[in-house]
Design an enzyme around this catalytic site. Structure first.
Site, PDB file in Angstrom:
ATOM      1  N   HIS A 129       0.836  -1.201   0.000  1.00 14.84           N
ATOM      2  CA  HIS A 129       0.000   0.000   0.000  1.00 14.84           C
ATOM      3  C   HIS A 129       0.871   1.250   0.000  1.00 14.84           C
ATOM      4  O   HIS A 129       1.971   1.244   0.545  1.00 14.84           O
ATOM      5  CB  HIS A 129      -0.886   0.052   1.251  1.00 14.84           C
ATOM      6  CG  HIS A 129      -1.733  -1.161   1.463  1.00 14.84           C
ATOM      7  ND1 HIS A 129      -1.221  -2.336   1.976  1.00 14.84           N
ATOM      8  CD2 HIS A 129      -3.045  -1.386   1.228  1.00 14.84           C
ATOM      9  CE1 HIS A 129      -2.192  -3.235   2.036  1.00 14.84           C
ATOM     10  NE2 HIS A 129      -3.298  -2.686   1.590  1.00 14.84           N
ATOM     11  N   LYS A 313     -15.701  22.145 -20.938  1.00 13.20           N
ATOM     12  CA  LYS A 313     -16.481  22.137 -22.167  1.00 13.20           C
ATOM     13  C   LYS A 313     -15.758  22.831 -23.320  1.00 13.20           C
ATOM     14  O   LYS A 313     -15.783  22.359 -24.459  1.00 13.20           O
ATOM     15  CB  LYS A 313     -17.850  22.784 -21.930  1.00 13.20           C
ATOM     16  CG  LYS A 313     -18.727  21.986 -20.971  1.00 13.20           C
ATOM     17  CD  LYS A 313     -20.118  22.564 -20.866  1.00 13.20           C
ATOM     18  CE  LYS A 313     -20.977  21.703 -19.938  1.00 13.20           C
ATOM     19  NZ  LYS A 313     -22.382  22.111 -19.918  1.00 13.20           N
ATOM     20  N   ASP A 357     -26.448  20.507 -24.724  1.00  9.82           N
ATOM     21  CA  ASP A 357     -26.974  21.600 -23.894  1.00  9.82           C
ATOM     22  C   ASP A 357     -27.766  22.582 -24.755  1.00  9.82           C
ATOM     23  O   ASP A 357     -28.824  23.071 -24.350  1.00  9.82           O
ATOM     24  CB  ASP A 357     -25.823  22.366 -23.224  1.00  9.82           C
ATOM     25  CG  ASP A 357     -25.240  21.645 -22.030  1.00  9.82           C
ATOM     26  OD1 ASP A 357     -25.947  20.809 -21.443  1.00  9.82           O
ATOM     27  OD2 ASP A 357     -24.081  21.923 -21.684  1.00  9.82           O
TER      28      ASP A 357
END
Length: 531
Positions: A129, A313, A357
């Site tokens: 780990h 975007k 959109d």
């Protein structure tokens, strides 16, 4: 689960069994100090366990809570493995197991392996780990585990610093020499946990309750089985997701996963966080580009589509232009897109970006206003959502007004939409000359956003609106935002963000699956989660 009280641990184990778990891990870190009788308490827990179990006693030096030395922990493992009711597995750290031949020999006495001469039914999970990040010697650790023939399962877990870290974990699973668990911890590692069955992982971990997770980013068993439909994931399952920063609040995984199940599409939809970038690190665009291209290039992942939200975007269209991907006219016009569709046909890759959109918002406004031709629509904001809505309503004959705190961005958006149909004004200008509709295209008012209790439109502007002015908020969480509540108080008609969210998601869904979207299901799910 971390064990502190035996009765509570057994209660949680029964809850896990009833929720659909196959195996339970008992973390006994805090029950191992070397005191007499501790082993008997843990043996009683295993004896009464409603599920086969892994017993783990993680030391503090590997992220656990046990202060005991190695030999004290190994004595516990030996007592468990040689008992009448042994656990199915014990988890021992690679660093501890290889520290000395004597320690390794004692562990091997308690586990089943090809040189075992006793009747032992416990197997060894050999683990490593790193809670800080990918260890620089990861390859060496994996090779060292492979050299230990007594181990039945190899486990690798480290804190994922980006989505790209998951891809290396998937490659480890592909090249495994034995059953393997490969997990990324933290927000960026969720993909490795959910997609474990796609890549043949031995198991994945989940918690009963979110607050009881034993590692950062661990999902609940309800989310794993119900939201992500873990049991249905297989090597052929297509992967989709929502790319943005942050994305933990997004409702998209809830509706798309339910939609896939509803139409029988073999896909799973995940949060795909790509950070906005920080000083001294990759910038927002560079991080987005490197991550998205890596996800697309990883053939075994089979990323088939994604929704793209704040702040990426505009980055999507920039990347699409660089890569020569197909771009729909609205995305090209407004320089912003929210959808990626990826197809692979006999090794040929096809990537298209589009903007759902724009038509979704235009449809919502058009229905509320009886058409958009000749209407004057004010949009607050100049980001990707504002760009899409401006282009969408302008294409249907509306005149657009951009209001943004950064004039340069507002001017850039106006030029993108077309100065002949788009003006740049201030909030004071809206008071003097009210529009026919006001649209909030910023995250102001959003739960988990920068200003959840604020309205992007001051009371003076709403007070100056003429009767019938439509107030539209693209924020959907909460459904009734501060701006919409203020509009209701003035008896102004409103459109909430759910309407646009469902419409744009339906268009994405249909593009990915070639099937009609179950919009009624989408609406019910959103309403239930945001009620």
């Amino acid at each position: 689960m971390m064990v502190r009280e035996i009765d509570l641990a057994l209660l949680r184990a029964r809850e896990a069994r009833d929720a659909g778990a196959d195996l339970v891990e008992y973390r006994v870190d805090e029950l191992c100090s070397g005191d007499p009788g501790e082993a008997e308490v843990i043996l009683a827990l295993i004896r009464e366990s409603p599920l086969p179990c892994i017993v783990t006693c993680r030391p503090t030096w590997e992220g656990g809570a046990c202060d005991a030395d190695d030999m004290t922990r190994v004595a516990l493992f030996e007592a468990l493995g040689t008992s009448d009711h042994p656990p199915a597995y014990i988890d021992v750290e690679l660093a501890a197991y290889t520290r000395s031949a004597n320690l390794r020999q004692k562990v091997n006495l308690a586990i089943d392996h090809d040189k075992q001469t006793r009747d032992v039914r416990t197997s060894l999970v050999l683990s490593t780990h790193d809670f800080d990040g990918r260890p620089s010697d990861l390859t060496r650790r994996v090779l060292a585990m492979s050299a230990e023939h007594a181990a039945a399962v190899h486990k690798v877990a480290f804190r994922a610093r980006s989505l790209r870290d998951n891809l290396e974990l998937f490659d480890l699973l592909r090249d495994r020499s034995k059953p393997m668990i490969a997990l990324g911890m933290g927000e960026f590692g969720l993909m490795s946990r959910v997609l474990a069955p796609k890549f043949g992982a031995f198991l994945t971990f989940a918690s009963i309750h979110k607050e009881e997770a034993t590692a950062p980013g661990q999902p609940t068993i309800r989310d794993l089985l119900d939201l992500y439909r873990f049991r249905s994931i297989n090597p052929e399952t297509r992967v989709y997701g929502v790319i943005g920063w942050p994305v933990g609040h997004s409702m998209s995984p809830h509706i798309h996963n339910a939609g896939f199940e509803g139409v029988g599409h073999d896909g799973v939809y995940l949060p795909l966080p790509i950070a906005a970038g920080e000083p001294g690190q990759e910038g927002a665009y560079e991080s987005f580009k490197a991550t998205l291209l890596a996800l697309i290039d990883h053939r075994a992942l089979d990323l088939s589509g994604a929704s793209v939200t704040i702040p990426h975007k505009e980055h999507l269209v920039r990347l699409a232009r660089e890569q020569g991907w197909a771009i729909d006219p609205l995305s090209e016009r407004c320089a912003a897109a929210n959808t990626i569709t990826i197809e692979r046909d006999e090794g040929r890759l096809s990537v298209a970006v589009s903007n759902t959109d724009a038509p979704a918002a235009a449809a919502c406004l058009g229905e509320a206003m009886g058409g958009l031709a000749g209407k004057r629509i004010a949009i607050v904001g100049a980001g990707g959502v504002a760009r899409a809505i401006g282009a969408g309503v302008a294409a249907q004959g509306a005149r657009v007004v951009i209001v943004n705190r950064t004039p340069e961005r507002a001017k850039s958006l106006s030029e993108s939409i077309g100065p002949e149909v788009c003006d740049v004004l201030s909030m004071d200008d809206l008071t003097a000359s009210p529009p026919d509709a006001i649209v909030n295209a910023t995250p102001v008012g959003m739960t988990g956003g920068p200003a959840p209790d604020d309205s992007p439109v001051p009371p003076s502007v709403l007070g100056a609106c003429k009767p019938g002015t439509v107030i539209f908020d693209t924020v959907y969480n909460p459904i009734q935002t501060p701006m919409l509540r203020a509009a209701h108080e003035r008896d102004l008609p409103t459109i909430d963000g759910v309407a646009m969210f469902v419409r744009q998601a339906a268009l994405q869904f249909e593009g990915w699956t070639a099937q009609p979207a179950p919009t009624g299901l989408f609406e019910r799910i959103v309403a239930e989660h945001l009620a």
